[in-house]
Design a protein around this motif. Structure first.
Motif, PDB file in Angstrom:
ATOM      1  N   TRP A   6       0.839  -1.213   0.000  1.00 42.01           N
ATOM      2  CA  TRP A   6       0.000   0.000   0.000  1.00 42.01           C
ATOM      3  C   TRP A   6       0.866   1.252   0.000  1.00 42.01           C
ATOM      4  N   GLN A   7       2.032   1.193   0.638  1.00 44.16           N
ATOM      5  CA  GLN A   7       2.908   2.369   0.668  1.00 44.16           C
ATOM      6  C   GLN A   7       3.548   2.614  -0.697  1.00 44.16           C
ATOM      7  N   VAL A   8       3.862   1.537  -1.408  1.00 45.14           N
ATOM      8  CA  VAL A   8       4.385   1.682  -2.769  1.00 45.14           C
ATOM      9  C   VAL A   8       3.316   2.306  -3.666  1.00 45.14           C
ATOM     10  N   LEU A   9       2.099   1.817  -3.560  1.00 40.44           N
ATOM     11  CA  LEU A   9       1.007   2.374  -4.363  1.00 40.44           C
ATOM     12  C   LEU A   9       0.797   3.856  -4.054  1.00 40.44           C
ATOM     13  N   HIS A  10       0.855   4.192  -2.773  1.00 42.08           N
ATOM     14  CA  HIS A  10       0.581   5.563  -2.347  1.00 42.08           C
ATOM     15  C   HIS A  10       1.731   6.511  -2.656  1.00 42.08           C
ATOM     16  N   ASP A  11       2.972   6.076  -2.408  1.00 45.63           N
ATOM     17  CA  ASP A  11       4.115   6.985  -2.448  1.00 45.63           C
ATOM     18  C   ASP A  11       4.911   6.959  -3.747  1.00 45.63           C
ATOM     19  N   LEU A  12       4.858   5.844  -4.472  1.00 45.60           N
ATOM     20  CA  LEU A  12       5.724   5.707  -5.636  1.00 45.60           C
ATOM     21  C   LEU A  12       4.987   5.481  -6.947  1.00 45.60           C
ATOM     22  N   ALA A  13       3.847   4.786  -6.904  1.00 37.58           N
ATOM     23  CA  ALA A  13       3.206   4.331  -8.139  1.00 37.58           C
ATOM     24  C   ALA A  13       2.081   5.244  -8.631  1.00 37.58           C
ATOM     25  N   HIS A  14       1.816   6.325  -7.904  1.00 41.19           N
ATOM     26  CA  HIS A  14       0.763   7.271  -8.310  1.00 41.19           C
ATOM     27  C   HIS A  14      -0.596   6.584  -8.464  1.00 41.19           C
ATOM     28  N   ALA A  15      -0.862   5.594  -7.633  1.00 42.70           N
ATOM     29  CA  ALA A  15      -2.150   4.893  -7.710  1.00 42.70           C
ATOM     30  C   ALA A  15      -3.264   5.796  -7.188  1.00 42.70           C
ATOM     31  N   PRO A  16      -4.489   5.615  -7.664  1.00 41.24           N
ATOM     32  CA  PRO A  16      -5.614   6.367  -7.112  1.00 41.24           C
ATOM     33  C   PRO A  16      -5.719   6.150  -5.604  1.00 41.24           C
ATOM     34  N   VAL A  17      -6.165   7.157  -4.895  1.00 41.09           N
ATOM     35  CA  VAL A  17      -6.230   7.090  -3.433  1.00 41.09           C
ATOM     36  C   VAL A  17      -7.038   5.889  -2.971  1.00 41.09           C
ATOM     37  N   GLU A  18      -8.149   5.632  -3.652  1.00 41.51           N
ATOM     38  CA  GLU A  18      -9.007   4.529  -3.206  1.00 41.51           C
ATOM     39  C   GLU A  18      -8.322   3.181  -3.360  1.00 41.51           C
ATOM     40  N   VAL A  19      -7.416   3.046  -4.332  1.00 39.12           N
ATOM     41  CA  VAL A  19      -6.687   1.787  -4.516  1.00 39.12           C
ATOM     42  C   VAL A  19      -5.700   1.569  -3.370  1.00 39.12           C
ATOM     43  N   ALA A  20      -4.929   2.618  -3.045  1.00 37.44           N
ATOM     44  CA  ALA A  20      -3.979   2.510  -1.938  1.00 37.44           C
ATOM     45  C   ALA A  20      -4.704   2.287  -0.616  1.00 37.44           C
ATOM     46  N   THR A  21      -5.836   2.964  -0.428  1.00 40.37           N
ATOM     47  CA  THR A  21      -6.599   2.818   0.810  1.00 40.37           C
ATOM     48  C   THR A  21      -7.145   1.409   0.961  1.00 40.37           C
ATOM     49  N   ALA A  22      -7.626   0.841  -0.120  1.00 36.64           N
ATOM     50  CA  ALA A  22      -8.135  -0.533  -0.070  1.00 36.64           C
ATOM     51  C   ALA A  22      -7.029  -1.508   0.294  1.00 36.64           C
ATOM     52  N   GLU A  23      -5.842  -1.284  -0.269  1.00 35.76           N
ATOM     53  CA  GLU A  23      -4.715  -2.163   0.055  1.00 35.76           C
ATOM     54  C   GLU A  23      -4.306  -1.988   1.508  1.00 35.76           C
ATOM     55  N   ARG A  24      -4.320  -0.756   1.988  1.00 37.29           N
ATOM     56  CA  ARG A  24      -3.958  -0.504   3.387  1.00 37.29           C
ATOM     57  C   ARG A  24      -4.904  -1.221   4.340  1.00 37.29           C
ATOM     58  N   SER A  25      -6.167  -1.310   3.992  1.00 35.91           N
ATOM     59  CA  SER A  25      -7.144  -1.949   4.875  1.00 35.91           C
ATOM     60  C   SER A  25      -6.832  -3.427   5.100  1.00 35.91           C
ATOM     61  N   ARG A  26      -6.021  -4.011   4.219  1.00 33.83           N
ATOM     62  CA  ARG A  26      -5.693  -5.430   4.346  1.00 33.83           C
ATOM     63  C   ARG A  26      -4.597  -5.687   5.378  1.00 33.83           C
ATOM     64  N   VAL A  27      -3.879  -4.646   5.799  1.00 29.50           N
ATOM     65  CA  VAL A  27      -2.747  -4.839   6.713  1.00 29.50           C
ATOM     66  C   VAL A  27      -3.199  -5.462   8.033  1.00 29.50           C
ATOM     67  N   ALA A  28      -4.390  -5.094   8.504  1.00 33.85           N
ATOM     68  CA  ALA A  28      -4.874  -5.616   9.787  1.00 33.85           C
ATOM     69  C   ALA A  28      -5.395  -7.044   9.698  1.00 33.85           C
ATOM     70  N   THR A  29      -5.672  -7.524   8.509  1.00 38.52           N
ATOM     71  CA  THR A  29      -6.310  -8.840   8.368  1.00 38.52           C
ATOM     72  C   THR A  29      -5.482  -9.854   7.584  1.00 38.52           C
ATOM     73  N   GLU A  30      -4.377  -9.396   6.963  1.00 44.62           N
ATOM     74  CA  GLU A  30      -3.543 -10.298   6.173  1.00 44.62           C
ATOM     75  C   GLU A  30      -2.070 -10.016   6.453  1.00 44.62           C
ATOM     76  N   GLY A  31      -1.243 -11.019   6.290  1.00 47.45           N
ATOM     77  CA  GLY A  31       0.190 -10.814   6.326  1.00 47.45           C
ATOM     78  C   GLY A  31       0.737 -10.431   7.687  1.00 47.45           C
ATOM     79  N   TRP A  32       1.816  -9.639   7.643  1.00 52.65           N
ATOM     80  CA  TRP A  32       2.555  -9.315   8.860  1.00 52.65           C
ATOM     81  C   TRP A  32       1.702  -8.605   9.906  1.00 52.65           C
ATOM     82  N   GLY A  33       0.891  -7.638   9.493  1.00 52.92           N
ATOM     83  CA  GLY A  33       0.080  -6.906  10.453  1.00 52.92           C
ATOM     84  C   GLY A  33      -0.874  -7.818  11.199  1.00 52.92           C
TER      85      GLY A  33
END
Length: 316
Positions: free
Chosen positions: A16-43
């Motif tokens: 989500w940080q790559v999408l937000h800070d480097l890839a110029h992704a739409p805000v809603e795309v980065a936000t959707a990816e960020r929401s996964r941190v609490a339910t998937e992976g390391w978070g």
């Protein structure tokens, strides 16, 4: 683009940080990816490791002192509550997610500092810990105003802070200072700060800039060669990349006194466009995030690219 693809082939905390800070992704795309941190992976893995007592590893920062005071500590306790919350903040986990709010409420209500038993978000005695605590309190929507006031009264004459001040030191520490600066900046962003806190933060920044982020003011020599290496997780320690990330987060145009540090960062980029993991700080961990030192690091690559993008865009 190859490096971006490699960065995106990773955990949601990085993606989500790559999408937000480097890839110029739409805000809603980065936000959707960020929401996964609490339910998937390391978070999600870190949240699941919280104990029934509301803490991680049974303590705030030094659980070994509480349970085995006569025994030597088995390495740095990177599994305790403070460093675990610091990692969750590094991951950019959504502090408003219900799982996160529940976990932080457990810390607030049940976690106590080892040395005196005071509540977690009321702070400790060392400014390097309290700086991180302010950043965490702000991020997770907890009141840390009292800790800020304490730190403002502990600033040394040269502009920085040092945990050894209570033992008589009158010279600041790079590591303590960067921890305090990160906390003060976070608090200022959240509350607007005060004239006193803003002035203190700027004096602390000047302490680092006068030393070009890694040199002695008196002689110009490098203070610690380890600071030239890129570490992650950063824990409480100082290094040049951490300092550059701080100044990037301030958002001002780069000061010319950080040019040498920028040149150092550029020199570390590998032919394939990545940066390596260097100088991993030893100690107990919940699980590893990346390969061993000397291998390409997604975290350090993300952080370095962010810094260089800020520096180069500001220089135009």
């Amino acid at each position: 683009m190859v490096v971006l693809d490699w960065l995106l082939d990773s955990d949601p905390a990085i993606r989500w940080q790559v999408l937000h800070d480097l890839a110029h992704a739409p805000v809603e795309v980065a936000t959707a990816e960020r929401s996964r941190v609490a339910t998937e992976g390391w978070g999600a893995r870190l949240l699941a490791l919280q104990g029934e007592d509301g803490q991680w590893a049974g303590g705030a920062c030094f659980p070994a002192r509480k349970f085995r005071p006569a025994q030597p500590e088995p390495g740095q306790p990177w599994t305790a509550t403070l460093p675990t919350l610091q990692l969750l903040r590094d991951f950019g986990i959504d502090p408003h997610a219900s799982l996160v709010r529940r976990a932080v409420a457990q810390v607030r209500d049940h976690c106590r500092w080892e040395h005196a038993g005071q509540p977690f978000f009321s702070g400790e005695v060392e400014p390097c810990i309290n700086g991180r605590l302010i950043a965490l309190g702000v991020y997770f929507n907890q009141n840390v105003d009292g800790v800020v006031s304490r730190l403002l009264g502990e600033q040394l004459g040269d502009g920085g802070w040092n945990c050894e001040a209570e033992n008589g030191s009158v010279r600041s520490s790079f590591a303590t200072t960067i921890n305090v600066l990160e906390g003060l900046l976070a608090h200022e962003r959240a509350t607007g700060g005060s004239a006193e806190s803003v002035a203190a933060r700027r004096r602390g920044e000047e302490y680092l800039l006068e030393r070009r982020l890694f040199r002695r003011k008196s002689t110009g020599e490098i203070v610690n060669p380890a600071w030239l290496q890129c570490s992650f997780p950063i824990r409480w320690q100082y290094d040049v990349l951490r300092a550059l990330e701080y100044f990037r987060s301030v958002g001002n145009a780069p000061d010319p006194r950080m040019d040498e540090a920028i040149d150092l960062l550029r020199s570390k980029q590998q032919p394939d466009g990545t940066w390596l993991l260097e100088n991993t700080h030893p100690g107990m961990v919940h699980f590893t995030l990346e390969d061993v030192d000397g291998q390409p690091s997604r975290w350090n690559t993300l952080r370095a690219l962010r810094v260089l993008r800020w520096y180069e865009q500001s220089a135009r």
